[in-house]
Scaffold this active site. Structure first.
Site, mmCIF file in Angstrom:
data_model
loop_
_atom_site.group_PDB
_atom_site.id
_atom_site.type_symbol
_atom_site.label_atom_id
_atom_site.label_comp_id
_atom_site.label_asym_id
_atom_site.label_seq_id
_atom_site.Cartn_x
_atom_site.Cartn_y
_atom_site.Cartn_z
ATOM 1 N N ASP A 67 18.250 61.656 36.047
ATOM 2 C CA ASP A 67 18.563 63.082 35.951
ATOM 3 C C ASP A 67 20.079 63.303 36.042
ATOM 4 O O ASP A 67 20.854 62.341 36.176
ATOM 5 C CB ASP A 67 17.838 63.793 37.116
ATOM 6 C CG ASP A 67 17.220 65.105 36.684
ATOM 7 O OD1 ASP A 67 17.776 65.738 35.783
ATOM 8 O OD2 ASP A 67 16.199 65.492 37.276
ATOM 9 N N ASP B 73 13.983 72.245 31.349
ATOM 10 C CA ASP B 73 12.628 71.902 31.816
ATOM 11 C C ASP B 73 11.542 72.741 31.147
ATOM 12 O O ASP B 73 11.667 73.952 31.021
ATOM 13 C CB ASP B 73 12.524 72.139 33.324
ATOM 14 C CG ASP B 73 13.293 71.085 34.088
ATOM 15 O OD1 ASP B 73 14.002 70.295 33.450
ATOM 16 O OD2 ASP B 73 13.180 71.068 35.326
HETATM 17 C C1 GAL Z 1 15.107 68.386 36.618
HETATM 18 C C2 GAL Z 1 14.358 67.603 35.548
HETATM 19 C C3 GAL Z 1 12.887 67.724 35.836
HETATM 20 C C4 GAL Z 1 12.584 67.170 37.219
HETATM 21 C C5 GAL Z 1 13.458 67.855 38.268
HETATM 22 C C6 GAL Z 1 13.345 67.189 39.630
HETATM 23 O O1 GAL Z 1 16.486 68.314 36.388
HETATM 24 O O2 GAL Z 1 14.696 68.101 34.280
HETATM 25 O O3 GAL Z 1 12.129 67.074 34.835
HETATM 26 O O4 GAL Z 1 12.809 65.777 37.216
HETATM 27 O O5 GAL Z 1 14.816 67.830 37.890
HETATM 28 O O6 GAL Z 1 14.114 67.844 40.597
#
Ligand code: GAL
Length: 521
Positions: free
Chosen positions: A148, A205
């Site tokens: 991430d 997301d």
């Molecule tokens: C976001 C990511 C998600 C999930 C989340 C966890 O940045 O796009 O898919 O992993 O963080 O905190």
């Protein structure tokens, strides 16, 4: 991450093999959509068991991916990443071992910077690139990592530099081979990414509602050229099996499959509705996603908010193609799909692979398709005669400097009502590298062609045209204003078979490009 040794033959496919060692899009499950930060050993292993019990494992889903929420800060002295023992009392190696015992693979999560998106501090790769990779893959025996970028953004890191540093550390220090690497930077990072990662997120997301699924499809309409050679745009985890309508679930699965996105289930697999389970296990849809060519599908026809995607299956320009007609509007729509647009001439057979029936066996010219609001119809088509495509849309080209991150003025596509396909390419040129290219321009016999370029410019601008790597020739293109699409026809020579046509300009900006059309002389 590394070009795998998993050859197409392992899939039981005897059609022409691609010239690269092939790995299909990752299929599995990830904890985030349903469980968010509330994960623990029982949740993860319960889902692993459910993947086997439901038959999803047999259908091809293999990875059980632990997302955010399992870690504690690094120990400054030992450099070891901490684990929340309240949630994972037997440690992370135990969880991977239990997953492996079920015949599945295990995935883990990190950040390119120091902090995680869910708020945990000092858990990421930053400063621990070698140590964390050895821990994840050799000590703990995981097979996949999603990386991430919340921490990377906080530290203002350079994406390319930091992600390639982490991946280089795997290549140099990790014993395990065939680690799958997923970049989660929420936007297309640049064409460097396919030399390094297996897949990369292209959007923010997903959430479980139609507007989110629709927005993600729209953001991926013109990115197919960047999914190639078994490296994939990742449209995010699936929301199937939760609260979407059946038609919306069909669209979600169909578009993720035809665009060759990873298929990571996001629901609770221990209580998955029958319709969703059957859709996720649909063999023919999965075959489209896992196809040995490892390519995306461009939009080949658009009627308002109905999009037709098509791609070859098994063999480049073979008989078989996948076609998906997706209705993003709120009304039922009936359109006529042109046989030429989907790549054939003469008669074809059309099989509906969601409802498992032959729709039509000898369609010439056009066929009617009715698609419910938010729904899709997915077909496998077969036909002996493939046509020589006449039109190549600018938005389906591969742009060397395309990226969605830096804000630099690099070639990009832009929606335009005046254009033939719905979008044009703008910001082309000004730099030798800032070009656009169609890499698969097919000519049956080779020879002389007229190429008509549709473009927009309000002033005289040069365009460098190069076919099959030849020294570019410069055309000076004029236009009346920045509103109208105008054309210029030039002569080019094509080889028999596949050709590459490149447009750009090294010194100044080139005109905006709508499409090119070819006709043999
Ligand atoms: C976001 C990511 C998600 C999930 C989340 C966890 O940045 O796009 O898919 O992993 O963080 O905190």
């Amino acid at each position: 991450m590394k070009k795998s040794t998993f050859l197409a033959v392992a899939l039981g496919v005897c059609a022409s093999l691609p010239s690269f060692s092939f790995r299909p899009p990752t299929m599995g499950w990830s904890s985030w959509n349903t469980f968010a930060l509330n994960i623990n050993e029982d949740v993860i292993l319960g889902q692993a068991e459910a993947m086997v019990k439901t038959g999803l494992a047999k259908a091809g889903y293999k990875y059980i991916n632990i997302d955010d929420g399992y870690f504690l800060p690094h120990d400054k002295e030992t450099k070891l990443l901490g684990v929340r023992e309240d949630r994972f009392p037997h440690g992370m190696r135990y969880v991977a071992d239990e997953i492996h015992k079920l015949g599945l693979k295990a995935g883990i999560y990190s950040d390119a910077g120091a902090n995680a998106c869910g708020g945990s501090k000092d858990i990421g790769y930053y400063g621990y690139e070698v140590e964390d990779n050895i821990l994840f893959f050799d000590t703990w025996d995981y097979d996949f990592v999603k990386v991430d970028y919340c921490g990377g953004r906080q530290l203002n890191l350079d994406e390319k530099e930091q992600y390639t540093k982490i991946i280089q550390a795997i290549r140099d220090n990790v014993k395990k081979k065939d680690v799958v690497f997923n970049i989660c930077r929420w936007a297309y990072p640049g064409t460097w990414v396919s030399d390094w990662a297996d897949s990369w997120r292209t959007t923010g997301d997903i959430y479980c509602a139609w507007p989110s699924v629709k927005a993600i499809i729209k953001e991926n309409l013109y990115l197919s050229a960047y999914t190639h050679d078994g490296h994939y745009n990742d449209m995010d985890m699936l929301e199937i099996g939760r609260t979407l309508s059946q038609d919306e679930e069909i669209t979600h699965m169909a578009v993720w499959c035809i665009l060759s996105s990873p298929l990571l289930i996001g629901c609770d697999m221990s209580q998955i509705p029958e319709f969703s389970l059957n859709l996720l296990k649909n063999k023919e849809l999965i075959a489209i996603n896992q196809d040995v060519l490892g390519i995306g599908a461009p939009v080949v026809q658009r009627n308002g908010e109905v999009y037709v995607f098509a791609k070859d299956l098994k063999k480049v320009r073979g008989k078989e193609r996948a076609v998906c007609v997706t209705n993003l509007s709120d009304e039922e729509q009936t359109i006529e799909v042109s046989v030429e647009n989907i790549g054939y001439e003469g008669n074809i057979s059309v099989r509906d692979i969601v409802n498992h029936k032959l729709v039509s066996a000898s369609v010439g010219g056009k066929f009617k398709v009715t698609v419910p609001a938010h729904g899709s119809q997915v077909f496998v088509t077969k036909g002996a005669l493939r046509c020589e495509p006449k039109k190549y849309e600018a938005e389906a080209s591969w742009m060397k400097c395309y990226q969605e991150i830096s804000g630099d003025k690099t070639a990009t596509y832009m929606p335009s009502d005046k254009s033939s396909g719905g979008a044009i390419v703008t910001n082309l040129g000004h730099n030798k590298e800032n070009y656009m290219e169609w890499k698969q321009v097919y000519s049956k016999n080779g020879g002389d062609y007229e190429m008509t370029i549709s473009y927009i410019t309000g002033e005289e601008r040069p365009l460098a045209i190069s076919v099959n790597g030849e020294t570019p020739r410069i055309e000076k293109l004029k236009g009346p204003n920045w509103e109208s699409v105008v054309t210029k026809t030039v002569r080019i020579k094509l080889n028999k078979g596949m050709n590459t046509i490149r447009l750009g300009e090294q010194d100044t900006w080139a005109p905006d490009i709508d499409c090119i059309q070819l006709s043999a002389i």
